[in-house]
Design a protein around this motif. Sequence first.
Motif: not given
Length: 101
Positions: A47-55, A69-70, A86-90
Amino acid sequence: ITILSPRSRANSSLANLDSLADVPLADDPLDRDGKLLHTTIRAFKGLESDVLLLIDLDPDYERCTRLDRYVAASRARQVLHVWGKGDWMAEGAGRPAPAEG
């Protein structure tokens, strides 16, 4: 606006909340008119969203792999905001990132 987390709402930083800024939270992607959708990263796959908040991103959490995460970040059409540890793409799970060369 969609809020994605590797955790269910009951186990996320939004536990015990029914709304944010007086806007109700929804758990069902089909029932989100006038609401902020909160769902897990894996449930929102495809699915997709115009605005996305990853928490609640934590590279050491088993349901928050680098691939998760990707995939989550790629669901944003226009705006992406990320809150995590930390680094969110670690690499995560205590594994060091590959050496750059």
